[in-house]
Design a protein around this motif. Structure first.
Motif, PDB file in Angstrom:
ATOM      1  N   ASN B 817       0.801  -1.220   0.000  1.00 31.08           N
ATOM      2  CA  ASN B 817       0.000   0.000   0.000  1.00 31.08           C
ATOM      3  C   ASN B 817       0.833   1.270   0.000  1.00 31.08           C
ATOM      4  O   ASN B 817       0.527   2.239   0.693  1.00 31.08           O
ATOM      5  CB  ASN B 817      -0.914   0.029   1.241  1.00 31.08           C
ATOM      6  CG  ASN B 817      -2.201  -0.716   0.943  1.00 31.08           C
ATOM      7  OD1 ASN B 817      -2.647  -0.696  -0.204  1.00 31.08           O
ATOM      8  ND2 ASN B 817      -2.752  -1.365   1.954  1.00 31.08           N
ATOM      9  N   LEU B 818       1.947   1.288  -0.698  1.00 28.97           N
ATOM     10  CA  LEU B 818       2.798   2.462  -0.723  1.00 28.97           C
ATOM     11  C   LEU B 818       2.088   3.605  -1.418  1.00 28.97           C
ATOM     12  O   LEU B 818       1.413   3.402  -2.417  1.00 28.97           O
ATOM     13  CB  LEU B 818       4.103   2.154  -1.464  1.00 28.97           C
ATOM     14  CG  LEU B 818       5.057   1.186  -0.748  1.00 28.97           C
ATOM     15  CD1 LEU B 818       6.255   0.909  -1.641  1.00 28.97           C
ATOM     16  CD2 LEU B 818       5.472   1.754   0.585  1.00 28.97           C
ATOM     17  N   THR B 824      12.321   4.844  -2.679  1.00 29.76           N
ATOM     18  CA  THR B 824      12.882   5.684  -1.621  1.00 29.76           C
ATOM     19  C   THR B 824      13.316   4.833  -0.454  1.00 29.76           C
ATOM     20  O   THR B 824      12.935   3.661  -0.328  1.00 29.76           O
ATOM     21  CB  THR B 824      11.845   6.685  -1.114  1.00 29.76           C
ATOM     22  OG1 THR B 824      10.722   5.940  -0.662  1.00 29.76           O
ATOM     23  CG2 THR B 824      11.408   7.626  -2.219  1.00 29.76           C
ATOM     24  N   ASP B 825      14.173   5.405   0.424  1.00 29.48           N
ATOM     25  CA  ASP B 825      14.620   4.695   1.614  1.00 29.48           C
ATOM     26  C   ASP B 825      13.444   4.314   2.490  1.00 29.48           C
ATOM     27  O   ASP B 825      13.376   3.214   3.037  1.00 29.48           O
ATOM     28  CB  ASP B 825      15.586   5.559   2.422  1.00 29.48           C
ATOM     29  CG  ASP B 825      16.962   5.558   1.765  1.00 29.48           C
ATOM     30  OD1 ASP B 825      17.102   4.797   0.758  1.00 29.48           O
ATOM     31  OD2 ASP B 825      17.850   6.268   2.228  1.00 29.48           O
ATOM     32  N   SER B 828      11.725   1.326   1.143  1.00 28.32           N
ATOM     33  CA  SER B 828      12.375   0.038   1.358  1.00 28.32           C
ATOM     34  C   SER B 828      12.352  -0.350   2.821  1.00 28.32           C
ATOM     35  O   SER B 828      12.331  -1.537   3.156  1.00 28.32           O
ATOM     36  CB  SER B 828      13.801   0.012   0.795  1.00 28.32           C
ATOM     37  OG  SER B 828      14.494   1.153   1.190  1.00 28.32           O
ATOM     38  N   LYS B 829      12.323   0.608   3.702  1.00 27.46           N
ATOM     39  CA  LYS B 829      12.211   0.251   5.099  1.00 27.46           C
ATOM     40  C   LYS B 829      10.868  -0.427   5.352  1.00 27.46           C
ATOM     41  O   LYS B 829      10.784  -1.485   5.983  1.00 27.46           O
ATOM     42  CB  LYS B 829      12.353   1.509   5.972  1.00 27.46           C
ATOM     43  CG  LYS B 829      12.330   1.212   7.451  1.00 27.46           C
ATOM     44  CD  LYS B 829      13.026   2.323   8.267  1.00 27.46           C
ATOM     45  CE  LYS B 829      12.725   2.168   9.741  1.00 27.46           C
ATOM     46  NZ  LYS B 829      11.407   2.721  10.101  1.00 27.46           N
ATOM     47  N   VAL B 830       9.819   0.195   4.791  1.00 31.14           N
ATOM     48  CA  VAL B 830       8.491  -0.395   4.945  1.00 31.14           C
ATOM     49  C   VAL B 830       8.476  -1.820   4.379  1.00 31.14           C
ATOM     50  O   VAL B 830       7.972  -2.762   4.979  1.00 31.14           O
ATOM     51  CB  VAL B 830       7.429   0.464   4.210  1.00 31.14           C
ATOM     52  CG1 VAL B 830       6.083  -0.249   4.208  1.00 31.14           C
ATOM     53  CG2 VAL B 830       7.315   1.821   4.868  1.00 31.14           C
ATOM     54  N   ARG B 831       9.095  -1.939   3.231  1.00 29.78           N
ATOM     55  CA  ARG B 831       9.086  -3.248   2.587  1.00 29.78           C
ATOM     56  C   ARG B 831       9.813  -4.280   3.444  1.00 29.78           C
ATOM     57  O   ARG B 831       9.326  -5.392   3.679  1.00 29.78           O
ATOM     58  CB  ARG B 831       9.733  -3.153   1.212  1.00 29.78           C
ATOM     59  CG  ARG B 831       9.559  -4.436   0.387  1.00 29.78           C
ATOM     60  CD  ARG B 831      10.199  -4.371  -0.959  1.00 29.78           C
ATOM     61  NE  ARG B 831       9.502  -3.464  -1.870  1.00 29.78           N
ATOM     62  CZ  ARG B 831      10.025  -2.339  -2.341  1.00 29.78           C
ATOM     63  NH1 ARG B 831      11.240  -1.973  -1.980  1.00 29.78           N
ATOM     64  NH2 ARG B 831       9.338  -1.561  -3.149  1.00 29.78           N
TER      65      ARG B 831
END
Ligand code: HEM
Ligand SMILES: [Cu+2]
Ligand SMILES: [Cu+2]
Lengths: 256, 916
Positions: B817-818, B824-825, B828-831
């Motif tokens: 749900n980005l 973006t950093d 990727s953190k969320v991922r």
């Protein structure tokens, strides 16, 4: 063994099978009449053979029938029988017993064969010629005028030696009442010895496949008293001589 | 004697190229080949006669002889019998393991050259039964003519042709090749081989039967050979074109027979499985080895006799013409020097079949196994010393008669030993009167009569009266019909399930037996009487006093005709529609019953090990052979007679597709039942239960008989517990690869083997395979769409709950749900966090016994659901959201995206703080 639970029922079945077998042997007229010494020898030997083979047949059949009845698995019975791999004593017995029977038969048969092969001094010699699809019989030895007929005449009680030749293919001279048979082979002279011992007229049958007319290649064997036979010889020779000795007498003309 | 491993040392699976050329290709070639053969056959004699100026140019029988021979060769070349060898001869590359013509994949493969002994066996059997019908029609015509005296239906020549063709077809095209066909199918399996020693020669043996058979069966069209099957000269020399066909055809079928015999001989001598010593060979193998020797030594004599007759006919040689210095009797000596052994060629394999059947259906070891084996060999050796018993009145040297009588008598002794040993086998057994057994028992009865009448004929003074009469016809038919044909029927019924994979109809099989048994006896027994009375054989016309009996006999044959029709109907129907046959319908012990029905292309997946005699019924724990698993799946023993249950021991791997596939494959090979024992300790119990449910559901759906339970404790305890409760015949142990497997480190294989005394098959399962959801329709593929809800207790509990009700395979899709760009950093953190959560959730599920997999996608819930359905085949989807986050709109979007797939919405409480 004798006290086994199988003994009694097995004996009963054996008796039943024996009774049926013996009845089958006795009640049916198996063989035609016998008209030669060879046939008589054959007969005694045959009786022995029938008895011996009936014995084997009865034993095998009785055991077979009894086994099927007694050892049939119950429904749903998935178990095995006893792991019985053999029994040396039994195996020796059933090898040796038939061997004895067969050996006796072999010796006896050989004796019969040797007897049948014996030539009498006073025998009558007749020549037989076969061709597709007829028989002819020629008297040459011991007669002044050779002659030929389409039927075979034999004296009662005296040995006849048939000297047989074929002009084309193999035939076989067979007289059921004599229990004798001998192939007639091109290129060979085969012989048959017969001591007829019963007056009568018997069929001569060709017993070896010889072509289209094989089934109809027949003649007659006529056994007559010695006197009649001598008469027949004399008549036949006279007939030939009256016909200038060139044309052989026909069978019917020669019939006494 | 040493035994050798089968020569086909190919690994487990034979991957082979299958020849794709269609039937029309082969048969066009065969047709062209035949035509070319005919042309060449015409040209050769014409050319030489022309060049050498021989008159006349046209000598029909000579041309026919050459034409028939070259046409046969042309046909064989055309149909492809020589292709491989030609390639080799011409220097092309050939592979010895070329299996392109091997095995049947459709009915078409039965109509072309095939090198699979099982295909060839069936080709043989179908062909010989076709000729059985042909020969039977001839027989009925003969009987019709004989029903009244005088000649009605056919003239003398045609009648002679009929019985000659009848006998020849039955002997050369039915009985002899029928035994070759049955043995072709069964014998290699019985000795644990993957095929015959020379598969291509095997195919050639079969295909030669086609032209040879057609020549023999079709010659009545051009005027049959009419000198009897014995073809005595000089009558045969007089014969017409039919006789030429006979002489050429006998060479062809004789060659076929010799090649088949050499093949059997080499197969039996060199391809027996390890442990198959001669004294462990089933009696059918003994019988065929002996018969093969008879064929190899005997058949050249009949070939010689027919060549000489043929040369007398077409080349004016004078072998059998006394006018030219030839010898008529010599023909008979040469002919019978083969043809007496030939009667044993037609009987010994039958003896073998009977021994097999009696043991199996009496549930007892063959009585006097060695006596039976020795008597077979004795009969074969003595069989070469009795030929002149067919010639007692032939005019041969008269001194020969007594010796030949004595040798014949001697040969009756081992024959008697056989009969008594068979009686010893059924005595005290547990007789199951199935159709094959009925034929076997019926055989004993009729064969005894035939053997006894043989002794009459062996007794010279008796034979002099009876030879060439109907007594001999009675004898022949008691030994051929009551002997050979009964044993062929017995064998066909016995191995029908093995050969076709289907069961025949038992009731109609028994009806067939009784009609034939009664019909046979009422037809042929009275012929003894006719013979005693003096009715000669081979005549169409006979004395009036035999009329009633002959009419009775002709009518009696109707019973056999009806029986035969029933037989064919039963075979055809059962082959197409009969119930599927199990591996071992008769609970037999020999090796052919240890493989599937029908067996796989190369019979055995692995080389069997023979460990005992073939008939050890009633001996606790005795076995004839064991089959080992190939190395790749861990070796170890696979199957054994009457083994039914396989114990499957697996813990985490229990629902892996590797294991389930192996079980499915295995179950196709036979009547196996699988009992799972899943060892688990304490808390793992539920997880193990769930995995087991998945496995059982998959197997149930595949029709595999499986059940099982979770057992508290380690694997050995689990095995011991099950073994105590039910008889287990084999153990299958599923583990991770060595090195990753705790079980293997603990020597589990050895310990399990010691604990059970059974063979163990190890199935190696990769780790990722163990946790992946099992494919199969017994398991519901559940899509789980969750993001923030991942890692909550509620989610895990909900899924486990559902897994308890129904076996599940879970696919977890986590939508990111980005809102911004994905590179973006922050993104990727969320991922990474999502991936972490997803992995932990999957791990938890797997630990709980629910197979699970998943991925994280960019996109919303609707997209995630779509992926679950389309890429992972989810049949149901659960959408998890956190309490208080609303989500009604999301649910609607998901529903819309994957309709009509059912969507469930579950709201869970937020997780406890991370790190727990
Ligand atoms: C104890 C066992 C046997 C003995 C003593 C025996 C003996 C004989 C004898 C002596 C003959 C010659 C009859 C004649 O033409 O005058 C004969 C003929 C014959 N036997 Fe046997 N036999 C036995 C078993 C068998 C078996 C097992 C078979 C075949 C399966 C068989 C098939 C034949 C055939 C086909 C003929 C006649 C051939 C012809 O002339 O067309 N016999 N037997
Ligand atoms: Cu004749
Ligand atoms: Cu013989």
């Amino acid at each position: 063994m004798l006290r086994s639970r199988h003994t009694l029922p097995l004996i009963v079945i054996t008796l039943v099978v024996s009774a049926l077998t013996v009845a089958g042997i006795m009640l049916i007229e198996w063989t035609p009449e016998r008209a030669s010494v060879q046939a008589d020898r054959y007969w005694v030997l045959l009786l022995f053979l029938v008895a011996a083979s009936a014995l084997i047949f009865v034993i095998v059949t009785a055991v077979l029938i009894y086994s099927v009845i007694a050892f049939r698995a119950k429904k749903g019975d998935e178990s095995d029988g006893p792991p019985n791999h053999g029994n040396t004593a039994l195996e020796i017995t059933w090898t040796v017993l038939p061997t004895i029977l067969l050996a006796a038969m072999g010796v006896w048969a050989s004796i019969v064969l040797i007897q049948n092969d014996r030539r009498d001094a006073d025998r009558e010699t007749i020549e037989v010629t076969s061709q597709q699809f007829a028989w002819s019989f020629t008297w040459r030895d011991g007669v002044r005028t050779p002659f030929e007929t389409g039927d075979l005449y034999l004296p009662l009680g005296r040995q006849v030696e048939l000297k047989m030749r074929s002009t084309d293919v193999i035939h076989s001279l067979y007289v059921p009442e004599f229990r004798l048979k001998q192939d007639v082979v091109p290129g060979l002279t085969t012989t048959m010895l017969v001591n007829a011992n019963k007056v009568g007229t018997y069929p001569i049958i060709c017993a070896e496949l010889c072509g289209v007319g094989h089934g109809t290649m027949r003649a007659r064997a006529i056994v007559m008293e010695e006197d009649d036979y001598q008469q027949f010889l004399a008549d036949s020779q006279r007939e030939v001589r009256t016909q200038d000795g060139s044309t052989p007498a026909t069978a019917s003309a020669a019939t006494p | 004697m040493a035994t050798f491993a089968p020569t086909h040392q190919e690994p487990h699976h034979h991957h082979h190229e299958v020849d794709k050329r269609p039937l029309s290709y082969w048969w066009t070639r065969a047709f062209v080949g035949t035509i070319v053969g005919i042309a060449v056959g015409f040209f050769i004699p014409w050319f030489f006669r022309f060049v050498f100026g021989m008159e006349p140019l046209w000598v029909p029988e000579l041309y026919y002889t050459v034409i028939l021979s070259t046409a046969t060769l042309g046909f064989l070349a055309g149909i492809g019998c020589f292709d491989y060898w030609m390639k080799y001869i011409l220097g092309h590359r050939v592979s010895y393991e070329d299996h392109s013509m091997h095995g049947a994949y459709s009915w078409r493969d039965y109509f072309k050259v095939n090198t699979d002994h099982k295909v060839i066996g069936i080709q043989y059997m179908v062909t010989v039964f076709f000729f059985f019908i042909v020969g039977g029609v001839f027989a009925e015509l003969v009987r019709a003519e004989l029903s009244t005296p005088g000649q009605q239906l056919v003239d003398g020549e045609d009648y002679n042709g009929l019985f000659s063709s009848h006998a020849t077809v039955m002997i050369f095209l039915f009985v002899i090749p029928a035994f070759a066909g049955l043995a072709n199918y069964i014998l290699p399996i019985m000795i644990g081989a993957k095929d015959m020693a020379f598969p291509r020669l095997n195919a050639l043996s079969f295909w030669m039967l086609i032209p040879g058979g057609l020549l023999l069966a079709a010659s009545p069209i051009v005027g049959s050979y009419s000198a009897g099957w014995t073809a005595y000269t000089p009558l045969a020399v007089q014969g017409s074109t039919g006789q030429t066909m006979f002489e050429v055809a006998v060479q062809i079928v004789g060659t076929s027979s010799i090649m088949a015999a050499i093949n059997f001989m080499v197969t039996i001598f060199t391809m027996r499985a390890p442990g198959m010593t001669v004294w462990r060979m089933p009696l059918l193998v003994w019988a065929n080895a002996t018969t093969s020797a008879l064929v190899i030594f005997g058949t050249p004599f009949i070939a010689g006799s027919q060549f000489m007759t043929l040369f007398d006919r077409i080349m004016n040689t004078q072998f059998f013409n006394p006018v030219g210095g030839g010898d008529v009797i010599m023909y008979q000596h040469v002919f019978w020097f083969y043809s007496h052994p030939a009667v044993y060629i037609m009987m010994l394999p039958g003896f073998g079949i009977i021994s097999e059947i009696l043991a199996t259906f009496s549930r007892k070891p063959v009585f006097g196994y060695r006596a039976l084996a020795f008597s077979t060999v004795a009969i074969a050796i003595l069989g070469f010393g009795v030929w002149a018993h067919h010639m007692f009145v032939s005019g041969m040297a008269s001194w020969l008669r007594i010796p030949m009588m004595l040798t014949t008598i001697v040969i009756a002794i081992p024959t008697g030993v056989k009969v008594f040993s068979w009686l010893g086998t059924i005595w005290d057994g547990k007789l199951h009167l199935k159709t094959p057994m009925l034929w076997a028992l019926g055989f004993i009865f009729t064969f005894v009569i035939g053997g006894l009448s043989g002794v009459y004929l062996a007794t010279v003074p008796i034979d002099i009266a009876l030879t060439d009469t109907y007594f001999v016809v009675a004898h022949i038919h008691y030994v051929f019909f009551g002997g050979s044909v009964f044993t062929i029927f017995a064998g066909v019924y016995y191995w029908f399930p093995k050969m076709t994979g289907r069961m025949y109809n038992e009731t109609w099989g028994q009806v067939h037996f009784w009609l034939t048994f009664v019909g046979m006896n009422v037809t042929f027994f009275p012929m003894h009487w006719l013979g005693f009375q003096g009715m000669p054989r081979r005549v169409a016309d006979y004395d009036e006093r035999f009329a009633a009996m002959n009419e009775f006999i002709t009518m009696s044959t109707a019973l056999m005709v009806v029986g035969t029709l029933i037989f064919f109907a039963n075979m055809a129907y059962s082959w197409a529609k009969g119930p599927k046959a199990p591996w071992n319908p008769w609970r037999g012990r020999t090796l052919e019953w240890l493989v599937s029905s029908p067996p796989s292309t190369f019979n055995f997946e692995a080389t069997p090990q023979v460990v005992g005699g073939p008939y050890q019924y009633g001996i606790e724990g005795a076995r004839h052979a064991v089959v080992f698993a190939p190395e790749e799946i861990g070796g170890g023993e696979l199957t054994e007679t009457e083994r039914r249950t396989i114990l499957v021991v697996a813990s985490e791997t229990v629902s892996s597709s590797t294991l389930l596939d192996e079980i499915r494959r295995k179950s196709k090979e036979g009547p196996w039942r699988f009992t799972f024992a899943v060892p688990a300790k304490g808390r793992d119990h539920r997880s193990a239960e769930r995995r087991l449910q998945v496995a059982l559901a998959v197997l149930a759906e595949a029709g595999v008989d499986a059940n099982g339970s979770v057992v508290d404790g380690g694997p050995i305890e689990a095995i011991e517990k099950v073994v105590e409760e039910e008889p287990v015949q084999e153990v299958m142990l599923a583990t991770y690869p060595s090195g990753q497997s705790g079980w293997m480190e603990n020597d589990m294989l050895d310990r399990a083997r010691k604990a059970t005394g059974l063979g163990i098959t190890r199935v190696v399962v990769r780790r990722d395979d163990a946790v992946a959801p099992a494919p199969g329709s017994g398991v519901v593929a559940l899509g789980v769409v969750a993001n923030d809800a991942l890692g909550t207790d509620g989610l895990g509990a909900a899924i486990r709950n559902r897994a308890d009700q129904q076996p599940l395979g879970v696919t977890l899709i986590c939508p990111l749900n980005l809102t911004g760009p994905g590179w973006t950093d922050d993104a990727s953190k969320v991922r990474d966090e999502a991936v972490d959560r997803a992995q932990r959730t999957i791990g938890d599920l797997v630990d709980a016994g629910v197979p699970a997999q998943g991925e994280v996608i960019d996109g919303d819930e609707a997209a995630a659901a779509r992926v679950a359905v389309t890429a992972y085949g989810a049949e149901r989807v659960i959408l998890f959201t956190l309490r208080g986050e609303g989500g009604e709109a999301t649910v609607e979007a998901v529903r819309a995206a994957i309709a009509p797939v059912e969507v469930e919405h579950v709201v869970v409480d937020a997780a406890a703080p991370a790190g727990s």
